[in-house]
Scaffold this motif. Sequence first.
Motif, PDB file in Angstrom:
ATOM      1  N   THR B 128       0.820  -1.204   0.000  1.00 47.36           N
ATOM      2  CA  THR B 128       0.000   0.000   0.000  1.00 47.36           C
ATOM      3  C   THR B 128       0.859   1.261   0.000  1.00 47.36           C
ATOM      4  O   THR B 128       0.506   2.273  -0.620  1.00 47.36           O
ATOM      5  N   SER B 129       1.995   1.219   0.677  1.00 44.54           N
ATOM      6  CA  SER B 129       2.836   2.407   0.771  1.00 44.54           C
ATOM      7  C   SER B 129       3.479   2.778  -0.559  1.00 44.54           C
ATOM      8  O   SER B 129       4.000   3.873  -0.718  1.00 44.54           O
ATOM      9  N   LEU B 131       1.798   3.143  -3.253  1.00 45.05           N
ATOM     10  CA  LEU B 131       0.762   3.686  -4.134  1.00 45.05           C
ATOM     11  C   LEU B 131       1.075   5.054  -4.742  1.00 45.05           C
ATOM     12  O   LEU B 131       0.786   5.277  -5.923  1.00 45.05           O
ATOM     13  N   SER B 152      -2.791  -3.669  -6.497  1.00 43.26           N
ATOM     14  CA  SER B 152      -2.036  -3.235  -5.314  1.00 43.26           C
ATOM     15  C   SER B 152      -1.872  -4.350  -4.289  1.00 43.26           C
ATOM     16  O   SER B 152      -2.694  -5.256  -4.200  1.00 43.26           O
ATOM     17  N   ASP B 153      -0.781  -4.250  -3.509  1.00 42.10           N
ATOM     18  CA  ASP B 153      -0.604  -5.048  -2.285  1.00 42.10           C
ATOM     19  C   ASP B 153      -0.525  -6.551  -2.555  1.00 42.10           C
ATOM     20  O   ASP B 153      -1.211  -7.346  -1.913  1.00 42.10           O
ATOM     21  N   HIS B 160       0.878 -16.417  -3.056  1.00 43.16           N
ATOM     22  CA  HIS B 160      -0.366 -16.776  -3.748  1.00 43.16           C
ATOM     23  C   HIS B 160      -1.088 -15.537  -4.273  1.00 43.16           C
ATOM     24  O   HIS B 160      -1.822 -15.620  -5.243  1.00 43.16           O
ATOM     25  N   ARG B 161      -0.879 -14.389  -3.641  1.00 42.32           N
ATOM     26  CA  ARG B 161      -1.581 -13.182  -4.091  1.00 42.32           C
ATOM     27  C   ARG B 161      -1.185 -12.800  -5.512  1.00 42.32           C
ATOM     28  O   ARG B 161      -2.026 -12.429  -6.334  1.00 42.32           O
ATOM     29  N   ILE B 204      10.415   3.028  -0.064  1.00 43.74           N
ATOM     30  CA  ILE B 204       9.749   2.524   1.144  1.00 43.74           C
ATOM     31  C   ILE B 204      10.589   1.434   1.797  1.00 43.74           C
ATOM     32  O   ILE B 204      11.067   0.539   1.109  1.00 43.74           O
TER      33      ILE B 204
ATOM     34  N   GLU D  36      -9.808  -1.415  -1.365  1.00 40.45           N
ATOM     35  CA  GLU D  36      -9.139  -0.735  -2.465  1.00 40.45           C
ATOM     36  C   GLU D  36      -7.647  -0.567  -2.189  1.00 40.45           C
ATOM     37  O   GLU D  36      -6.842  -0.546  -3.100  1.00 40.45           O
ATOM     38  N   VAL D  37      -7.291  -0.466  -0.929  1.00 39.16           N
ATOM     39  CA  VAL D  37      -5.888  -0.186  -0.620  1.00 39.16           C
ATOM     40  C   VAL D  37      -5.078  -1.380  -0.158  1.00 39.16           C
ATOM     41  O   VAL D  37      -3.846  -1.364  -0.227  1.00 39.16           O
ATOM     42  N   ALA D  38      -5.730  -2.422   0.333  1.00 36.68           N
ATOM     43  CA  ALA D  38      -4.948  -3.520   0.905  1.00 36.68           C
ATOM     44  C   ALA D  38      -5.649  -4.852   0.718  1.00 36.68           C
ATOM     45  O   ALA D  38      -6.875  -4.923   0.676  1.00 36.68           O
ATOM     46  N   GLN D  39      -4.825  -5.880   0.581  1.00 35.32           N
ATOM     47  CA  GLN D  39      -5.338  -7.243   0.500  1.00 35.32           C
ATOM     48  C   GLN D  39      -4.779  -8.008   1.686  1.00 35.32           C
ATOM     49  O   GLN D  39      -3.714  -8.597   1.590  1.00 35.32           O
ATOM     50  N   LEU D  40      -5.543  -8.012   2.790  1.00 34.55           N
ATOM     51  CA  LEU D  40      -5.020  -8.621   4.014  1.00 34.55           C
ATOM     52  C   LEU D  40      -4.897 -10.126   3.833  1.00 34.55           C
ATOM     53  O   LEU D  40      -5.841 -10.802   3.434  1.00 34.55           O
ATOM     54  N   ASP D  41      -3.728 -10.640   4.184  1.00 25.64           N
ATOM     55  CA  ASP D  41      -3.396 -12.060   4.030  1.00 25.64           C
ATOM     56  C   ASP D  41      -3.754 -12.763   5.338  1.00 25.64           C
ATOM     57  O   ASP D  41      -2.890 -13.045   6.156  1.00 25.64           O
ATOM     58  N   GLU D  52      -0.351 -11.284   9.887  1.00 24.49           N
ATOM     59  CA  GLU D  52       0.180 -10.130   9.163  1.00 24.49           C
ATOM     60  C   GLU D  52       0.115  -8.880  10.037  1.00 24.49           C
ATOM     61  O   GLU D  52      -0.786  -8.719  10.849  1.00 24.49           O
ATOM     62  N   PHE D  55       2.591  -1.879   8.467  1.00 20.82           N
ATOM     63  CA  PHE D  55       3.695  -0.914   8.545  1.00 20.82           C
ATOM     64  C   PHE D  55       3.120   0.442   8.129  1.00 20.82           C
ATOM     65  O   PHE D  55       2.741   0.633   6.969  1.00 20.82           O
ATOM     66  N   GLU D  57       4.357   3.596   8.011  1.00 25.81           N
ATOM     67  CA  GLU D  57       5.149   4.609   7.299  1.00 25.81           C
ATOM     68  C   GLU D  57       4.759   4.657   5.835  1.00 25.81           C
ATOM     69  O   GLU D  57       4.638   3.613   5.176  1.00 25.81           O
ATOM     70  N   GLY D  58       4.564   5.843   5.309  1.00 20.22           N
ATOM     71  CA  GLY D  58       4.234   5.994   3.902  1.00 20.22           C
ATOM     72  C   GLY D  58       2.758   5.783   3.612  1.00 20.22           C
ATOM     73  O   GLY D  58       2.340   5.821   2.456  1.00 20.22           O
ATOM     74  N   LYS D  59       1.959   5.555   4.641  1.00 16.50           N
ATOM     75  CA  LYS D  59       0.521   5.408   4.438  1.00 16.50           C
ATOM     76  C   LYS D  59      -0.176   6.657   4.967  1.00 16.50           C
ATOM     77  O   LYS D  59       0.212   7.224   5.988  1.00 16.50           O
ATOM     78  N   GLN D  63      -5.751   5.692   4.719  1.00 18.53           N
ATOM     79  CA  GLN D  63      -5.436   4.299   4.394  1.00 18.53           C
ATOM     80  C   GLN D  63      -5.329   3.451   5.659  1.00 18.53           C
ATOM     81  O   GLN D  63      -5.825   2.330   5.714  1.00 18.53           O
ATOM     82  N   ILE D  67      -7.706   0.166   6.596  1.00 14.30           N
ATOM     83  CA  ILE D  67      -7.155  -1.146   6.938  1.00 14.30           C
ATOM     84  C   ILE D  67      -7.625  -1.579   8.323  1.00 14.30           C
ATOM     85  O   ILE D  67      -7.968  -2.740   8.546  1.00 14.30           O
ATOM     86  N   THR D  81       2.605  -0.921  13.232  1.00 10.41           N
ATOM     87  CA  THR D  81       3.924  -0.444  13.676  1.00 10.41           C
ATOM     88  C   THR D  81       4.269   0.870  12.992  1.00 10.41           C
ATOM     89  O   THR D  81       3.648   1.252  12.007  1.00 10.41           O
ATOM     90  N   ARG D  82       5.282   1.573  13.523  1.00 15.94           N
ATOM     91  CA  ARG D  82       5.718   2.867  12.991  1.00 15.94           C
ATOM     92  C   ARG D  82       4.523   3.811  12.843  1.00 15.94           C
ATOM     93  O   ARG D  82       4.327   4.434  11.808  1.00 15.94           O
TER      94      ARG D  82
END
Lengths: 254, 254, 254, 254, 254, 254, 254, 254
Positions: B128-129, B131, B152-153, B160-161, B204, D36-41, D52, D55, D57-59, D63, D67, D81-82
């Motif tokens: 995501t970072s 983007l 993304s992501d 697998h993603r 990043i 739209e922003v992340a695909q949580l595993d 998972e 992180f 930083e940079g988000k 966003q 999440i 984190t961060r």
Amino acid sequence: MNRKQLQELLQSVRENNTSIEQAVNNIAATAIHSSEVAQLDLHRELRCGAPEAVFCEGKTVEQCVTIAGQFVEAKHTALFTRCTAQQAEAVLAVLESGEYFPDAGCITYSPNGSLNLAHDVVVVCAGTSDLPVAREATVTLNWLGCNAELISDVGVAGIHRVLEKSVRLRTAECVIVVAGMEGALCSVVAGLVASPVIALPTSIGYGASYEGLAALLAMLNSCSPGVAVVNIDNGFGAAMMAARIVNPARNLQE
Amino acid sequence: MNRKQLQELLQSVRENNTSIEQAVNNIAATAIHSSEVAQLDLHRELRCGAPEAVFCEGKTVEQCVTIAGQFVEAKHTALFTRCTAQQAEAVLAVLESGEYFPDAGCITYSPNGSLNLAHDVVVVCAGTSDLPVAREATVTLNWLGCNAELISDVGVAGIHRVLEKSVRLRTAECVIVVAGMEGALCSVVAGLVASPVIALPTSIGYGASYEGLAALLAMLNSCSPGVAVVNIDNGFGAAMMAARIVNPARNLQE
Amino acid sequence: MNRKQLQELLQSVRENNTSIEQAVNNIAATAIHSSEVAQLDLHRELRCGAPEAVFCEGKTVEQCVTIAGQFVEAKHTALFTRCTAQQAEAVLAVLESGEYFPDAGCITYSPNGSLNLAHDVVVVCAGTSDLPVAREATVTLNWLGCNAELISDVGVAGIHRVLEKSVRLRTAECVIVVAGMEGALCSVVAGLVASPVIALPTSIGYGASYEGLAALLAMLNSCSPGVAVVNIDNGFGAAMMAARIVNPARNLQE
Amino acid sequence: MNRKQLQELLQSVRENNTSIEQAVNNIAATAIHSSEVAQLDLHRELRCGAPEAVFCEGKTVEQCVTIAGQFVEAKHTALFTRCTAQQAEAVLAVLESGEYFPDAGCITYSPNGSLNLAHDVVVVCAGTSDLPVAREATVTLNWLGCNAELISDVGVAGIHRVLEKSVRLRTAECVIVVAGMEGALCSVVAGLVASPVIALPTSIGYGASYEGLAALLAMLNSCSPGVAVVNIDNGFGAAMMAARIVNPARNLQE
Amino acid sequence: MNRKQLQELLQSVRENNTSIEQAVNNIAATAIHSSEVAQLDLHRELRCGAPEAVFCEGKTVEQCVTIAGQFVEAKHTALFTRCTAQQAEAVLAVLESGEYFPDAGCITYSPNGSLNLAHDVVVVCAGTSDLPVAREATVTLNWLGCNAELISDVGVAGIHRVLEKSVRLRTAECVIVVAGMEGALCSVVAGLVASPVIALPTSIGYGASYEGLAALLAMLNSCSPGVAVVNIDNGFGAAMMAARIVNPARNLQE
Amino acid sequence: MNRKQLQELLQSVRENNTSIEQAVNNIAATAIHSSEVAQLDLHRELRCGAPEAVFCEGKTVEQCVTIAGQFVEAKHTALFTRCTAQQAEAVLAVLESGEYFPDAGCITYSPNGSLNLAHDVVVVCAGTSDLPVAREATVTLNWLGCNAELISDVGVAGIHRVLEKSVRLRTAECVIVVAGMEGALCSVVAGLVASPVIALPTSIGYGASYEGLAALLAMLNSCSPGVAVVNIDNGFGAAMMAARIVNPARNLQE
Amino acid sequence: MNRKQLQELLQSVRENNTSIEQAVNNIAATAIHSSEVAQLDLHRELRCGAPEAVFCEGKTVEQCVTIAGQFVEAKHTALFTRCTAQQAEAVLAVLESGEYFPDAGCITYSPNGSLNLAHDVVVVCAGTSDLPVAREATVTLNWLGCNAELISDVGVAGIHRVLEKSVRLRTAECVIVVAGMEGALCSVVAGLVASPVIALPTSIGYGASYEGLAALLAMLNSCSPGVAVVNIDNGFGAAMMAARIVNPARNLQE
Amino acid sequence: MNRKQLQELLQSVRENNTSIEQAVNNIAATAIHSSEVAQLDLHRELRCGAPEAVFCEGKTVEQCVTIAGQFVEAKHTALFTRCTAQQAEAVLAVLESGEYFPDAGCITYSPNGSLNLAHDVVVVCAGTSDLPVAREATVTLNWLGCNAELISDVGVAGIHRVLEKSVRLRTAECVIVVAGMEGALCSVVAGLVASPVIALPTSIGYGASYEGLAALLAMLNSCSPGVAVVNIDNGFGAAMMAARIVNPARNLQE
């Protein structure tokens, strides 16, 4: 196994000339060829449009010979790069119809016949000392079935030399620019043509060239957009990128 | 002036609807647009297939405004990149029909109407970072008349993603892989597709990513051939390379 | 002296088979073995779970021979790493039962008999050229009493090769991933298994691999958590870390 | 979904309390959570032993909030984190039972209750200025269900300070050494214990520490074997490695 | 000419045993000795407390011989460092009473007799592979009239080895710590003694030691104050600094 | 004091209009001007052909003011570079006739009247973002009495832009080329002219420009001989070198 | 073809001794000399004031011989740099009147007679080990028609050595300072003279000189303005810059 | 507790004025002072000749205050370095008799009275911008009981400025040379004096100074022997080394 061979096999299945079981065995048998030292990815061409090659640096002569034998067994086309004279001698003893290009450090092996050369790639290099890297690129391109014209010694210190070639450069489908020292040729060429420019830095230069770092950074920072860069002295990689570019339809329509 | 405009003008000359003198003046007038701060290279598209863009970093708001005015005067399409909110506000006051994309830091301006989107480029990013960089690429691609799907992501920590996306990736004419940290996604993607892969490293990561150096080096050293690399965080440059690739015939047949 | 030998000695003291004075002398005598060139830390195993090894780079043949003699005198197990053929020949003349592994550059010496191999460590490497480093790791692991299966040539350019190994990888107690170039294999493996992954970068690659720096940075920046990194080409160090991991109870319950 | 939840579900299938169709839906529904922003595993824990993390930083704040909402919907444990104070405030508004640790820059969220702390990891740091990084490690370890004792300010300038802790250090299952400047503490600790040592360099120091590079290189070059290194200031990564080490049987017997 | 010789000459002038003209000639004659290749600064000792030395790297055998001849003519003490066996053989043919130390790569020449050894400098090194650098230091110290005890192989992997030497180290007037790899020994020693510590990094280590860079940075960042650093593998420089330190009164009272 | 002032003074001595004692005092009084913070080298111009300048970075406002006062007292020409708006305001309060150039970050002060501009230096820069550095050069050149024409935005992406300027460039006595990114302009210009080319790299560019390193290395490695390089963004230094070049006779005949 | 030859030809045309057609052919014939390996830019001197030279590193003996033959055919002056003994032997067999300078690694060839030496350049070097680089500079300067006095071994460790030369240095039109290690000599010299100073770093030094990087950075950061820098060990480049400086009028009035 | 206090205590024991039990308690109580954030090593002075200091970078205001309170409780002398104005205000509220030196960023605290200044250290710096670092050194030296004369702005661009100081420099027991940019002053000074020279690089300079790297490398490569180097901008470290040097007998005779 490449696309064409697979298409023929499936056609044969459809026409009942080949049983399904035979076809399955056939495909499976060509997927991978394992030895103690290497697992050859023989479906690479089917998947990525170009077959696997062998990087000889860091390999013993014995390992090179073993791998060469695997290609012979599989009747599969092969390219050996960064091949010393000693490695080459031993490998050619196995690949009887192989050809060694000492100025490029490459061996090509085409047991099923050479490809017809098509497409128009131009490899232009800044100085005479860049020739070994440029030749690795042209040998690889030929092995992949691409024409590759080599224009040498047109560095920007005499800018008229490259300007004289600009009409020729503009007709190429893809241009590979080979340069050491400050690598400026790449930006000038990319400002003259509309085709994609692959920048190939070399390790030629005085002390603060840092064995190609100066050229690499210069190329990454080109003020001319439409440039992308491969590793220092990696003529093979530049050729592989060019081949993907000039064959864009390969994995779509074929 | 682009190829199409030039072709129409020459056709008009051939048909005697435009005098030779008028045509000469017309071409000359569109070659360059000078101000105290910039010399716009308005024939860039004619020569290289894509128009000149404006890199806003290091420019004052006043300089950006002056340059914007030059594009308005020339009725010429424009792209401003690395544009801060403050710069954007001032530029948009000049480019009345311009559009600002804050997530990409870009302004596009198409005084002669937008281009129809064609070709199929996929921009895939690891996290995501990444983007903002990926968005700079997709905005640029759209401005150049290319479709650009953004995935993304799909970093390799969950392999697998990206494997789930491999069919889609294989249909693209060109793939841009955007990744920071260790940049491994680029090698995996290049091993799955036959189209050219443009590697776009981002800044990043934790400390020893060295603001994109780790990803840059990884991508230059990809074990998957068919990859070439652009500068760190340079979404614009990746898009320009992709546009040259998917329009390979532009400077040949048109 | 290792834990088991110390336990037996103390048991013997408790049972009055050994006098306290004898035991003290015995322990003291095995603590350190000094020569003009080296002070062997013979209690290293007792303290840290693994005995001291000898790094031969930068040592003269004479110094290696002297140190070998110290191990013979102390009847102490020994490992010599980074050992040239010339050093090996001289050292083996002293260590009569020693064994030289030229592909790993190692000599092992086990005057008290070899250890039974236990635990399950897998060493997986990306390419054939990484084998010397991988072999340094497996020889060291065997010397430490650990099983070490070596899986070679499964780099991510053909991602299916490592995916086919994922069931095997998931059963290992610890995985060492050996890779040069962009080192991407480490992130892919760490996303497939739950055991700790030790990343071992090698110096294999084209110019901008900077003799392993690219792989080292990539591994430090792995987007897959559960990875830690050892020095470039340091197969010995990776094996030592793995041995500590698979023997976690050694310094607690034993 | 973690191993335990999957085991319970399969047990329920075996006992006919859950239909096969329900189970399939249930597993599929928990595999991935896309926005739209992340695909949580969400199967990460099942596959790799730990869930998972995010992180920050940079988000953007938006966003992060999106999440966070995904985790709430999935009723899934989370670690951010961060995380800046501004990001934290917005995220906590979504994660009602979340907890923010400002000294560590982390948010933990355990909607299914906290884990019992088990295993014994010691985090030892050289100076007071290393504490934020060390705290990121201990917060992560607690979130993963591990005990984590923090020993501070025992740098080698007064070697007796760490020697006094050596008995305690020898009882830990795994030791994380946190140090900036010259990072020497890591070699000293690894010479005192038999458990694996994870070296965690920090960016603390004068000019030529190069924001942690000096400590990073020192740790990679430790003369004490049994050390592996994570990224600069990456307390999270050190904790994830430690958790894999102290749970070695997780993917084997459970 | 050193302080003592100058003092004697001036005393002789005062006592009218030497004419002023003779004295002037005498001093002038010893100030500098020029050849085509070198301008020996023979007053260096008078000014800086130690005579000039000759760095043989990058010099031809002929140049070394010429310079050796200059010292013979001037009857001046000499030290040649970084001297290959080939250079040494030729130089010793000129410097008849010179002595070659092959393990240190040094030649010393004392035509006016050797100096009495005074002061107490300890040179302590981490590993056997550091010995050539350490020996360059001890040979230089002896040539300068300083005692130099060499303690070898006490790296911090077994911290008790250096702790056992701490009483001895505390009695030295100055300590030189020689270490490659992570260079941690320097910080530990500086925390044990009150005398000045000169840190001497060596180029010994695995890949990411970067030929001494890791040790150099570690030593510059020592958390133990009272340390200053000389160049990588520069045993000569460390000895020269030590000599200035243990002779602090030379340029004051003498 | 400069050459002309000294010549007049000596003439006055010869003509007995000034006593020897007065002349000595006069020269001594102008040699140096000391304050607690600075020792102004007022004979710099006499010795080196150009007066001393003040680098404001790292100085407090108070220190700048003190130094400005020293120049006023000495009635000596002054240049302040890298001067922030805040520093400038305070300094101008002291230097009443001083002039501030905010786009160049410079203050000039000429209490004895401005110099007539002579000689012909051309400063050519690649892009608009390079202007602040180019302006530091032109302001410095004017202060030194040199004409300085500034040509902007002629980067090599449109090579015709610089070729159009080649006649003008060939008439200059010295050319300063200002460029960031890949710095290629410098090699092209040096191949077009016969005068000396001073290469002035700037910190403009994307990530891997490394704040001017890419341009610096490129310029040091220029394949066009007749180029020498100054520090990144050091417009002042480039101007000082140019001034020495165009005034070659100053220290000979005057 | 140089300026003088062109002037004579045009004079001959004006006087009707040469036909226009002959003159055109004559000029065209001397513009470029192509072989398979090199395109000699024979108008370089006309355009840039100095003829093209040949950098032998990275060229095969055969390529050097081919290029030598091109110069013979063109009766054109030549300089070969970085020429090994083996290359030199083969080249001299072609260039019969050529001269080899083994201490400089250069061959000069002047088929039309040597130039008269004019102008006054001083090359001053810090140590004896810097001589090969300094000699490349003086040989090149002589080939270009410049006097070049070489002053050796005046490093700043004995500052009086260079101060004694300051009167001589002040009379030079241009000074080249050659130094390895810390390169301090360059700043000292630039503070003593008013002529331009070309700094030429060498790769001489201990480990952390990084083969000239330390000297290069020092020279770029000289606190004495009026210095510009060429590449490490690039004596040729320094000489070319000096020649442009001392001949400033060449492309203006001649 | 320092040597003197310990001597007095032991004297008191010998004279039976203090019981052994009291003395033991007294010594133990002063060995270490622990809080949650720091473990003050109060025997540092006894062991190493100088007390522990506090590096404030990376510490919160609260942590600084806590540590200050520990010193007050222990009635122990203290030095806080790298102290911001905000940290200083809070710390001084605790250390009532403390003194803040804003130009040096230091606080000193001497609850048992100031030390008499002895010994003669000279701190010489190249430019005005180096003063903050130089002041950190002089404040530290005074706190340690050493005289410290500060000579400013004598960089080598005007070599006569430092030559004028050479008599003064030769009388110092130890010289600290502070310089940024190219750091050449250090080599010049070391060639003028016989006392040890501590080189202290600063981060002052243009782009390619790389925040002190250029000066650091230059100083490590000094051609003048008798120099050793501390970290960039580390005035504290230079002072600590100097103090050890000028008090060489402290741990021997006292």
